[in-house]
Design a protein around this motif. Structure first.
Motif, mmCIF file in Angstrom:
data_model
loop_
_atom_site.group_PDB
_atom_site.id
_atom_site.type_symbol
_atom_site.label_atom_id
_atom_site.label_comp_id
_atom_site.label_asym_id
_atom_site.label_seq_id
_atom_site.Cartn_x
_atom_site.Cartn_y
_atom_site.Cartn_z
ATOM 1 N N ALA A 177 5.282 -2.166 8.596
ATOM 2 C CA ALA A 177 5.400 -1.791 7.184
ATOM 3 C C ALA A 177 4.186 -1.001 6.712
ATOM 4 N N ILE A 178 3.004 -1.427 7.139
ATOM 5 C CA ILE A 178 1.769 -0.747 6.734
ATOM 6 C C ILE A 178 1.728 0.668 7.296
ATOM 7 N N LYS A 179 2.128 0.829 8.549
ATOM 8 C CA LYS A 179 2.132 2.156 9.170
ATOM 9 C C LYS A 179 3.150 3.077 8.499
ATOM 10 N N LYS A 180 4.301 2.514 8.104
ATOM 11 C CA LYS A 180 5.364 3.323 7.506
ATOM 12 C C LYS A 180 5.045 3.768 6.089
ATOM 13 N N THR A 181 4.464 2.879 5.300
ATOM 14 C CA THR A 181 4.339 3.140 3.865
ATOM 15 C C THR A 181 2.907 3.353 3.382
ATOM 16 N N GLY A 182 1.940 2.723 4.039
ATOM 17 C CA GLY A 182 0.553 2.841 3.603
ATOM 18 C C GLY A 182 0.047 4.274 3.507
ATOM 19 N N PRO A 183 0.292 5.112 4.547
ATOM 20 C CA PRO A 183 -0.228 6.487 4.499
ATOM 21 C C PRO A 183 0.275 7.300 3.316
ATOM 22 N N LEU A 184 1.540 7.115 2.932
ATOM 23 C CA LEU A 184 2.090 7.909 1.833
ATOM 24 C C LEU A 184 1.559 7.459 0.476
ATOM 25 N N ILE A 185 1.129 6.200 0.374
ATOM 26 C CA ILE A 185 0.500 5.731 -0.859
ATOM 27 C C ILE A 185 -0.937 6.231 -0.934
ATOM 28 N N MET A 186 -1.620 6.207 0.200
ATOM 29 C CA MET A 186 -3.029 6.580 0.263
ATOM 30 C C MET A 186 -3.249 8.088 0.208
ATOM 31 N N LEU A 187 -2.321 8.862 0.772
ATOM 32 C CA LEU A 187 -2.513 10.292 1.006
ATOM 33 C C LEU A 187 -2.945 11.100 -0.220
ATOM 34 N N PRO A 188 -2.266 10.991 -1.375
ATOM 35 C CA PRO A 188 -2.651 11.834 -2.521
ATOM 36 C C PRO A 188 -4.092 11.621 -2.968
ATOM 37 N N GLU A 211 -3.072 -0.321 2.286
ATOM 38 C CA GLU A 211 -2.335 -1.118 3.265
ATOM 39 C C GLU A 211 -1.633 -2.300 2.593
ATOM 40 N N ASN A 212 -2.335 -2.970 1.683
ATOM 41 C CA ASN A 212 -1.717 -4.091 0.966
ATOM 42 C C ASN A 212 -0.608 -3.615 0.038
ATOM 43 N N LEU A 213 -0.859 -2.502 -0.659
ATOM 44 C CA LEU A 213 0.169 -1.953 -1.539
ATOM 45 C C LEU A 213 1.372 -1.472 -0.735
ATOM 46 N N GLY A 214 1.096 -0.886 0.438
ATOM 47 C CA GLY A 214 2.178 -0.417 1.300
ATOM 48 C C GLY A 214 3.059 -1.556 1.773
ATOM 49 N N LEU A 215 2.432 -2.662 2.152
ATOM 50 C CA LEU A 215 3.194 -3.834 2.579
ATOM 51 C C LEU A 215 4.015 -4.387 1.420
ATOM 52 N N ALA A 216 3.398 -4.483 0.249
ATOM 53 C CA ALA A 216 4.119 -4.987 -0.925
ATOM 54 C C ALA A 216 5.280 -4.063 -1.285
ATOM 55 N N TYR A 217 5.036 -2.751 -1.205
ATOM 56 C CA TYR A 217 6.086 -1.770 -1.513
ATOM 57 C C TYR A 217 7.284 -1.954 -0.584
ATOM 58 N N GLN A 218 7.009 -2.105 0.712
ATOM 59 C CA GLN A 218 8.100 -2.277 1.671
ATOM 60 C C GLN A 218 8.839 -3.581 1.430
ATOM 61 N N TRP A 219 8.099 -4.604 1.058
ATOM 62 C CA TRP A 219 8.685 -5.916 0.779
ATOM 63 C C TRP A 219 9.636 -5.830 -0.418
ATOM 64 N N VAL A 220 9.179 -5.160 -1.478
ATOM 65 C CA VAL A 220 10.034 -4.973 -2.653
ATOM 66 C C VAL A 220 11.262 -4.139 -2.290
ATOM 67 N N ASN A 221 11.048 -3.106 -1.480
ATOM 68 C CA ASN A 221 12.163 -2.264 -1.049
ATOM 69 C C ASN A 221 13.189 -3.077 -0.259
ATOM 70 N N ASP A 222 12.705 -4.039 0.519
ATOM 71 C CA ASP A 222 13.610 -4.892 1.291
ATOM 72 C C ASP A 222 14.443 -5.785 0.366
ATOM 73 N N ILE A 223 13.832 -6.242 -0.727
ATOM 74 C CA ILE A 223 14.594 -7.005 -1.719
ATOM 75 C C ILE A 223 15.679 -6.118 -2.320
ATOM 76 N N GLU A 224 15.304 -4.889 -2.652
ATOM 77 C CA GLU A 224 16.254 -3.965 -3.279
ATOM 78 C C GLU A 224 17.374 -3.580 -2.327
ATOM 79 N N ASN A 225 17.090 -3.651 -1.025
ATOM 80 C CA ASN A 225 18.147 -3.415 -0.051
ATOM 81 C C ASN A 225 19.223 -4.491 -0.162
ATOM 82 N N PHE A 226 18.808 -5.701 -0.484
ATOM 83 C CA PHE A 226 19.764 -6.793 -0.643
ATOM 84 C C PHE A 226 20.647 -6.600 -1.868
ATOM 85 N N VAL A 227 20.060 -6.087 -2.947
ATOM 86 C CA VAL A 227 20.827 -5.974 -4.189
ATOM 87 C C VAL A 227 21.497 -4.614 -4.336
#
Length: 322
Positions: A177-188, A211-227
């Motif tokens: 999750a950190i590898k997938k999402t962390g860079p795009l949060i940090m990049l700008p 990295e922490n925000l990226g993990l949280a973002y992916q976690w929230v996205n996973d919840i939204e996948n359920f709904v």
């Protein structure tokens, strides 16, 4: 706790982020104008599902507050939106997502080759956009950063599509999750830090926070996948993709006992009775922990980073209430 689809308010950023946003939108739109009939059609379809321009706003606000050249941070804002768009196109293919921002994804509408070509074009265009910055040393810095960030994203996605989601443990999920999402949060923000010649603790702190925000973002996205928030409900479950909710649920079982959950019907039934309150609390704690290092950032940037956390906390709060 039962979860259901909800809506979100607009992402707030300081006035500095809005000043040149129209220019960024215009340049981004110009990047989608190509002569090829098919590619033009695919780009048009993708571009019509407009996002919130969060990454552009982060780049604009950071560059402005740090006193950098407006040309540099405007071009960088466009780059961040281009590479983000490319990642969405490729991610939709890998995850077999049918919808993006309420519209059919490019691969679903035009086919997988179309989505791959469109994403590849946007990646190439993002590198080209950096070469339009007149300050040569800014070009060098940003080209290097973009290249390393794209590699990190690809690495995370390659592992994501290769793992056994039933046997995946939480520690390895976090790495993906950190590898997938962390860079795009940090990049700008990191791009502007590098152009300002920050290369010490500020950058280390930003990486830790991202990295922490990226993990949280992916976690929230996973919840939204359920709904099914803007995407096909339960697609992670259907296609066997790593999902924080599933992994956390399966942690209570031995590897041997997890085998029965390869039957989607069995797993779906088990999850239907699962209480998500602990999940919500864990995400909130992670978001709070992500701010531990915020005092190590330049003072003028701290409010921007805190705002990212607050926007994500708002999303979590709305899930908790619903």
């Amino acid at each position: 706790m039962k979860l259901k689809q909800i809506g979100y308010s607009e992402f707030f950023m300081p006035p500095e982020a809005e000043e040149f946003l129209d220019i960024v939108k215009r340049e981004f739109s110009e990047s989608l104008n190509v002569e090829g009939r098919h590619l033009s059609q695919w780009l048009k379809h993708h571009g019509e599902s407009e996002g919130k321009w969060i990454r552009a706003k982060l780049a604009l606000a950071t560059g402005s507050l740090l006193g950098l050249s407006s040309e540099t941070y405007i071009k960088w804002a466009v780059v961040c939106e281009l590479i983000h768009s490319a990642s969405l196109l490729h991610d939709d293919v890998c995850d077999k997502d049918l919808y993006r921002r309420g519209r059919l994804t490019v691969w679903k509408e035009f086919g997988i080759p179309a989505a791959i070509c469109t994403g590849d074009y946007l990646i190439a265009e993002s590198f080209k956009k950096i070469t339009e910055i007149s300050q040569g040393w800014h070009q060098t810095i940003l080209l290097k950063l973009l290249s390393s960030s794209v590699k990190d994203i690809v690495f995370g996605q390659s592992v994501d599509v290769s793992v056994d989601s039933v046997l995946l443990d939480w520690a390895n999920y976090q790495k993906i999750a950190i590898k997938k999402t962390g860079p795009l949060i940090m990049l700008p923000i990191m791009g502007m830090f590098k152009c300002k010649e920050f290369d010490g603790d500020e950058c280390i702190a930003l990486k830790e926070i991202s990295e922490n925000l990226g993990l949280a973002y992916q976690w929230v996205n996973d919840i939204e996948n359920f709904v099914g928030h803007g995407q096909e409900p339960l697609s992670d479950l259907i296609y066997g993709h790593p999902n924080a909710i599933i992994i956390k649920f399966l942690e209570q079982y031995s590897l041997k006992d997890r085998e029965k959950f390869r039957d989607i019907k069995v797993l779906r039934k088990a999850l239907s009775n699962h209480d998500f309150k602990n999940t919500i609390d864990e995400i909130k704690n992670l978001l709070s922990e992500s701010m531990v290092a915020v005092h190590r950032l330049p003072i003028v940037i701290q409010s921007i980073v805190i705002n990212i956390k607050e926007e994500m906390m708002l999303r979590v709060d709305k899930h908790e209430k619903n």
